[in-house]
Design a protein around this motif. Structure first.
Motif, mmCIF file in Angstrom:
data_model
loop_
_atom_site.group_PDB
_atom_site.id
_atom_site.type_symbol
_atom_site.label_atom_id
_atom_site.label_comp_id
_atom_site.label_asym_id
_atom_site.label_seq_id
_atom_site.Cartn_x
_atom_site.Cartn_y
_atom_site.Cartn_z
ATOM 1 N N VAL A 94 0.850 -1.200 0.000
ATOM 2 C CA VAL A 94 0.000 0.000 0.000
ATOM 3 C C VAL A 94 0.881 1.245 0.000
ATOM 4 O O VAL A 94 0.649 2.182 -0.760
ATOM 5 N N ARG A 95 1.920 1.252 0.842
ATOM 6 C CA ARG A 95 2.830 2.402 0.897
ATOM 7 C C ARG A 95 3.604 2.566 -0.409
ATOM 8 O O ARG A 95 3.750 3.671 -0.924
ATOM 9 N N GLU A 96 4.111 1.455 -0.955
ATOM 10 C CA GLU A 96 4.898 1.522 -2.190
ATOM 11 C C GLU A 96 4.060 1.996 -3.376
ATOM 12 O O GLU A 96 4.572 2.676 -4.264
ATOM 13 N N LEU A 97 2.795 1.626 -3.396
ATOM 14 C CA LEU A 97 1.927 1.983 -4.517
ATOM 15 C C LEU A 97 1.113 3.244 -4.243
ATOM 16 O O LEU A 97 0.232 3.590 -5.034
ATOM 17 N N ARG A 98 1.419 3.933 -3.165
ATOM 18 C CA ARG A 98 0.705 5.174 -2.830
ATOM 19 C C ARG A 98 0.756 6.204 -3.961
ATOM 20 O O ARG A 98 -0.278 6.793 -4.291
ATOM 21 N N PRO A 99 1.916 6.438 -4.600
ATOM 22 C CA PRO A 99 1.926 7.414 -5.701
ATOM 23 C C PRO A 99 0.995 7.006 -6.855
ATOM 24 O O PRO A 99 0.306 7.849 -7.424
ATOM 25 N N LEU A 100 0.964 5.728 -7.187
ATOM 26 C CA LEU A 100 0.071 5.253 -8.241
ATOM 27 C C LEU A 100 -1.390 5.408 -7.809
ATOM 28 O O LEU A 100 -2.235 5.839 -8.601
ATOM 29 N N SER A 101 -1.693 5.086 -6.560
ATOM 30 C CA SER A 101 -3.063 5.245 -6.047
ATOM 31 C C SER A 101 -3.479 6.713 -6.062
ATOM 32 O O SER A 101 -4.609 7.033 -6.448
ATOM 33 N N LEU A 102 -2.582 7.603 -5.653
ATOM 34 C CA LEU A 102 -2.899 9.038 -5.674
ATOM 35 C C LEU A 102 -3.149 9.527 -7.100
ATOM 36 O O LEU A 102 -4.087 10.298 -7.346
ATOM 37 N N ALA A 103 -2.322 9.080 -8.040
ATOM 38 C CA ALA A 103 -2.519 9.469 -9.437
ATOM 39 C C ALA A 103 -3.855 8.934 -9.947
ATOM 40 O O ALA A 103 -4.572 9.619 -10.680
ATOM 41 N N ALA A 104 -4.218 7.718 -9.540
ATOM 42 C CA ALA A 104 -5.495 7.125 -9.946
ATOM 43 C C ALA A 104 -6.666 7.893 -9.346
ATOM 44 O O ALA A 104 -7.673 8.134 -10.017
ATOM 45 N N ILE A 105 -6.539 8.302 -8.085
ATOM 46 C CA ILE A 105 -7.595 9.098 -7.438
ATOM 47 C C ILE A 105 -7.756 10.425 -8.172
ATOM 48 O O ILE A 105 -8.870 10.837 -8.494
#
Length: 168
Positions: A94-105
């Protein structure tokens, strides 16, 4: 990592697809909660980490929707599966993919798939219409995003954190 493998990963793990998955997750979450019909923002960091990971994706796929989050989480300690380390590594993913999740949001909000209520930090899916034109190769991801959202919406945030062994 070979350049072909890197391109394949980028083709699947991208903010556009992530935004669609978050939208369907939020829709499933809201439908399970009934009232209120929104998803807490921190919970939106889970779908990308679960669905873009081969082992957890396979377990979501193989778990029936009616089994719920408890049925899904119990598979990690099942003697036949023995993948408790996969569940324990979820918080790190979850922490490692946070930038991808933020970009998706960001992309889902800009595309008017999601709305973030600034008064309470909750996310609302703006449309319940089923997506059209989704390639066969990603239909399973979209289906599983909604299933995962339904499971997560069926428990409290405290239970969610406890079952998945994560902290919000």
């Amino acid at each position: 990592m070979s350049s072909a493998l890197f391109r394949e990963i980028e083709a699947i793990q991208n903010p556009g697809l992530g935004g669609v998955l978050l939208w369907r997750f939020a829709l499933g979450y809201a439908n399970a909660r009934k009232v209120p019909s929104s998803t807490p923002l921190p919970v939106l960091f889970l779908p990308v980490a679960i669905l873009f990971h081969e082992q957890t994706f396979a377990l979501v796929s193989s778990t029936q929707e009616r089994s719920g989050l408890r049925g899904f989480a119990s598979k990690f300690s099942d003697s036949g599966v023995r993948e408790s380390d996969v569940l324990l590594s979820l918080e790190r993913r979850v922490r490692e993919l946070r930038p991808l999740s933020l970009a998706a949001i960001r992309l889902a909000v800009a595309s008017r798939l999601l709305f973030i209520d600034p008064s309470n930090g909750e996310v609302v899916a703006l449309s319940g219409t089923a997506p059209s034109g989704i390639p066969e190769s990603v239909r399973g991801l979209v289906r599983n995003a909604e299933k995962l959202g339904t499971w997560c919406g069926g428990v409290t945030v405290f239970e969610l954190a406890s079952l998945l062994r994560i902290a919000f």
